[in-house]
Enzyme design. Sequence first.
Site, PDB file in Angstrom:
ATOM      1  N   HIS A 108       0.817  -1.219   0.000  1.00 23.32           N
ATOM      2  CA  HIS A 108       0.000   0.000   0.000  1.00 23.32           C
ATOM      3  C   HIS A 108       0.854   1.274   0.000  1.00 23.32           C
ATOM      4  O   HIS A 108       0.351   2.351  -0.287  1.00 23.32           O
ATOM      5  CB  HIS A 108      -0.990  -0.011   1.172  1.00 23.32           C
ATOM      6  CG  HIS A 108      -0.395   0.278   2.509  1.00 23.32           C
ATOM      7  ND1 HIS A 108      -0.084  -0.705   3.430  1.00 23.32           N
ATOM      8  CD2 HIS A 108      -0.053   1.445   3.112  1.00 23.32           C
ATOM      9  CE1 HIS A 108       0.402  -0.159   4.521  1.00 23.32           C
ATOM     10  NE2 HIS A 108       0.438   1.152   4.365  1.00 23.32           N
ATOM     11  N   ASP A 138       0.169  -7.651   1.545  1.00 26.84           N
ATOM     12  CA  ASP A 138       0.580  -6.243   1.644  1.00 26.84           C
ATOM     13  C   ASP A 138       2.100  -6.118   1.600  1.00 26.84           C
ATOM     14  O   ASP A 138       2.705  -5.374   2.380  1.00 26.84           O
ATOM     15  CB  ASP A 138       0.032  -5.598   2.917  1.00 26.84           C
ATOM     16  CG  ASP A 138       0.042  -4.070   2.830  1.00 26.84           C
ATOM     17  OD1 ASP A 138       0.241  -3.543   1.721  1.00 26.84           O
ATOM     18  OD2 ASP A 138      -0.128  -3.412   3.872  1.00 26.84           O
ATOM     19  N   SER A 216       4.573   2.624   7.867  1.00 28.84           N
ATOM     20  CA  SER A 216       4.279   1.446   7.037  1.00 28.84           C
ATOM     21  C   SER A 216       5.502   1.031   6.229  1.00 28.84           C
ATOM     22  O   SER A 216       6.131   1.853   5.566  1.00 28.84           O
ATOM     23  CB  SER A 216       3.123   1.745   6.087  1.00 28.84           C
ATOM     24  OG  SER A 216       1.921   1.928   6.778  1.00 28.84           O
TER      25      SER A 216
END
Length: 370
Positions: A108, A138, A216
């Site tokens: 992402h 992911d 992230s």
Amino acid sequence: MTSSFLVRLWSVTAAVLIVILTWQSIPLLQARLFEQSAEPRLITPRGDLSLAEESTIAVFDAAKDSVVFITTAQRVVDPWTRNAYHVPHGNGSGFVWDVLGHIVTNYHVIEGASSATIRLADGRAFSAQLVGAAPQHDLAVLQVGVGVDRPLPIPIGTSADLRVGQAVLAIGNPFGLDWTLTTGIVSALDREIPGDDGRAIQGLIQIDAAINPGNSGGPLIDSAGRLIGINTAIYSPSGSSAGIGFAVPIDTINRVVPQLVATGSYAPPQLGIRFDPRGDAFLSQAGQEGVLILDVVPNTAAARARLRPTQVTSDGRIALGDVIVSLNGEPIEDSSELQEALDRHSVGETIELGVIREGERIAVSVTLTS
């Protein structure tokens, strides 16, 4: 006016003058006192750092050069002028995977971007190329041509023996604040959150180390300095850290990333059977858990293991096929659990399926294929 009255008058007047003069002199006395003490205070020695502090500092110092800052941009074309330009798309974190310049991050972080730039801890910046991605986990792999003075990869650990309560460290770039360290513990294991495509991301590590937008893709490290996960998501009504973060475990990363590097895509190992959630529902109505095999694909692992599909007999009746109820002793309740269990294994690995066939439970060995 008597002399005694005059004496009393002068006494009162003198007392008043003394009070006034004393009151006016207080600020001057305070100023002089301040001037005499206007020097830095002496520093109190703190003593040695605790062993826990020394350990945390050592782990951070060893790992920080392997953490990268990722900025992405999106190519936009002006419909009127036909001019193309890039606009900022987002930023995140990543870490060095190997000496070939591969960088691991979250999918992402780079999703929807047309370009990405990797900045190292020493300030050098490089354009990155997308090698491959596995949205179901992911995960994404980028590559840069670092040349000399390449940062070393973080040592790899395992997530199989993680325990709730053990210490973890997260490094990343929250809100663009580069190379930030947060610490915490493993709060829970085997968590599940919904992915952007609606498919659940399973088997996650829950942590209470502060994770915010920009973290992230950064590494999750144990107290021994080993990579044990990749920081992926937070649970927060406000969008900022609420003490509930999630990380993809290293055992998943170490299974998926090599395939992304080699082929650019990830495909979990296959049995070679066809199944459907409607088959699960049919079994559930009959009081049976498991996965009903609807069909067996020829020349696959399932065909070689002689698993039986559901068939229609010559007289029009439906003869149910094998029902998979366990994999290596782990109960399988439905199709999603079977897919998740298969995803934890590798091509070429032999597994044992628990199968209900004609009312009896048997064990079937299957060697997984791609």
